[in-house]
Scaffold this active site. Structure first.
Site, short mmCIF file in Angstrom:
data_model
loop_
_atom_site.label_atom_id
_atom_site.label_comp_id
_atom_site.label_asym_id
_atom_site.label_seq_id
_atom_site.Cartn_x
_atom_site.Cartn_y
_atom_site.Cartn_z
N GLY A 26 0.83 -1.21 0.00
CA GLY A 26 0.00 0.00 0.00
C GLY A 26 0.86 1.26 0.00
N ARG A 82 0.83 -4.99 -5.36
CA ARG A 82 0.90 -6.20 -4.52
C ARG A 82 1.06 -7.35 -5.52
NH1 ARG A 82 -0.62 -4.38 0.61
NH2 ARG A 82 -2.24 -2.79 0.66
N ASP A 125 5.04 -5.09 5.96
CA ASP A 125 5.53 -6.44 6.29
C ASP A 125 5.55 -7.38 5.10
OD1 ASP A 125 2.81 -6.53 6.27
OD2 ASP A 125 2.58 -7.63 8.15
N THR A 149 4.37 2.28 5.50
CA THR A 149 2.98 1.83 5.63
C THR A 149 2.26 2.77 6.59
OG1 THR A 149 1.51 0.13 6.56
CG2 THR A 149 3.75 0.10 7.36
N ASP A 183 0.03 1.83 8.53
CA ASP A 183 -0.50 1.03 9.64
C ASP A 183 0.31 1.12 10.95
OD1 ASP A 183 -2.51 0.20 8.01
OD2 ASP A 183 -1.62 -1.74 7.55
N ASP A 211 2.55 -0.81 12.00
CA ASP A 211 2.53 -2.13 12.65
C ASP A 211 3.84 -2.90 12.48
OD1 ASP A 211 2.25 -2.46 9.95
OD2 ASP A 211 0.72 -4.01 10.08
N ARG A 215 -6.15 -3.43 8.87
CA ARG A 215 -6.65 -4.81 8.77
C ARG A 215 -6.21 -5.62 9.97
NH1 ARG A 215 -5.96 -6.09 2.75
NH2 ARG A 215 -3.82 -5.68 3.30
O1 F6P Z 1 -1.41 -1.76 4.73
C1 F6P Z 1 -1.98 -0.55 4.46
C2 F6P Z 1 -3.45 -0.68 4.21
O2 F6P Z 1 -3.95 0.60 3.90
C3 F6P Z 1 -4.26 -1.33 5.32
O3 F6P Z 1 -4.55 -0.46 6.38
C4 F6P Z 1 -5.48 -1.77 4.56
O4 F6P Z 1 -6.13 -2.83 5.21
C5 F6P Z 1 -4.90 -2.22 3.24
O5 F6P Z 1 -3.69 -1.51 3.09
C6 F6P Z 1 -5.79 -1.99 2.05
O6 F6P Z 1 -5.11 -2.41 0.92
P1 F6P Z 1 -5.63 -2.20 -0.57
O7 F6P Z 1 -5.50 -0.76 -0.92
O8 F6P Z 1 -4.72 -3.05 -1.39
O9 F6P Z 1 -7.06 -2.64 -0.59
#
Ligand code: F6P
Length: 326
Positions: A14, A75, A106, A129, A131, A133, A175
């Site tokens: 992301g 991704r 991660d 990120t 997050d 995390d 998430r």
């Molecule tokens: O890891 C960052 C994040 O924004 C999370 O908080 C979220 O769950 C996820 O990516 C959403 O990913 P995508 O944009 O691929 O749906």
């Protein structure tokens, strides 16, 4: 000092505000140390496709204040396969890349760990990120901006909640992590915060709302992390409406608005420091480490540890929400 003459840099997973500042720091630190710096586009996908281009100092001009990533992100499913990784390794070699700076979360670091062990290509990583995390750093690049975006949104929703005597459930990203929810909840004066790290007691939540109602509390705000065990803000709202219909209950999902926008000063400075430290780590032969900030100092955490361990949520802050929402 190592013999590395050419390095690569990419962003993956992301996007997060501050990734551009980090790319800029990697490119300019590399050039400062007389390295050739190659930009790899679209994360591991671009590595597999050979989407690689030399970057000059001017390639990163005028980007420090922009969200997103000029190298784009993805991704990659193909990188999960040995064939995909073999193609990526061949493309890096063809481009003369002898060390790589990965900027991501991660998933990105897990990929880097497997790949660098398999193909003997030195990697280091910067934590990119929203997050927050990742183990081994107090803050990840983009978290501060995302958090401030969430607080800004909670403030706006509070105006409507108060004007219309409503209960709002605001769903924020995360998430697997509740850092944005918990901190935005405290900063936004939420009545409750639901996060993946703690069990969710919807009946207890409804009891709290009832008490508030009895005390003539006319509006309320609950911040819900998307990964909360209750299944997100819509599910919780459904249950509240079923068990306690006094409030006009509404849901707002903030979604990807949290991932974009101009990075805060903190994200820009931190991204700049970490990008610089990443290149210096490669030059010093310190490979397979996540660069981070711990207690204000640059830290280096082995990939293995950064992936296996988790950043704990501050339970004092969880308690604080309860105390301050009476
Ligand atoms: O890891 C960052 C994040 O924004 C999370 O908080 C979220 O769950 C996820 O990516 C959403 O990913 P995508 O944009 O691929 O749906």
């Amino acid at each position: 000092m190592s013999e590395i003459k050419t390095i690569g840099v990419f962003t993956s997973g992301g996007d997060s505000p501050g990734m551009n500042a980090c790319i800029r720091a990697v490119v300019r630190t590399g050039i400062y140390h007389k390295l050739r710096v190659m930009g790899i586009y679209r994360g591991y996908e671009g590595m597999i496709d050979g989407d690689i281009e030399e970057m000059k100092s001017s390639s990163v001009s005028d980007i420090i204040h922009h969200g997103g990533t000029i190298l784009q992100s993805a991704r990659s499913q193909r990188f999960r396969t040995p064939e995909g990784r073999a193609t990526a390794a061949e493309n890096l070699r063809q481009a003369g890349i002898e060390g790589v700076v990965a900027i991501g979360g991660d998933g990105t670091i897990t990929g880097a760990k497997v790949f660098s062990a398999e193909h003997k290509i030195p990697f280091v990583a910067c934590p990119g990120t929203i997050d927050n995390d990742l183990f081994g750093t107090d803050y990840t690049i983009g978290y501060d901006t995302a958090l401030n975006t969430a607080v800004y949104a909670v403030d706006k929703i509070r105006d409507t909640a108060a004007s219309h005597n409503r209960l709002f459930l605001i769903e924020v990203m995360g998430r697997d992590a509740g850092f944005i929810a918990l901190n935005a909840g405290i900063a936004g004066g939420a009545e409750a915060v639901l996060i993946p790290e703690t069990p969710t007691d919807v009946s207890g939540l409804i009891a709290t709302l009832k008490q508030g109602w009895d005390r003539k509390k006319s509006s309320s705000i609950i911040v819900v992390a998307e990964g909360d065990e209750a299944g997100g803000a819509f599910k919780v709202a459904q249950e509240i409406r079923r068990q306690f219909s006094h409030y006009d209950t509404r849901v707002t999902v903030l979604g990807h608005i949290q991932r974009g926008g101009s990075p805060t000063c903190m994200d820009r400075v931190q991204a700049s420091e970490l990008g610089n430290a990443a290149v210096r780590a490669l030059l010093n032969g310190e490979y397979s480490v996540l660069l981070g900030k711990l207690d204000g100092k640059i830290s280096k955490t082995p990939f293995e540890k950064a992936i296996k361990e988790h950043n704990d949520i501050n339970m004092n802050l969880v308690e604080l929400v309860k105390v301050l929402s009476i």
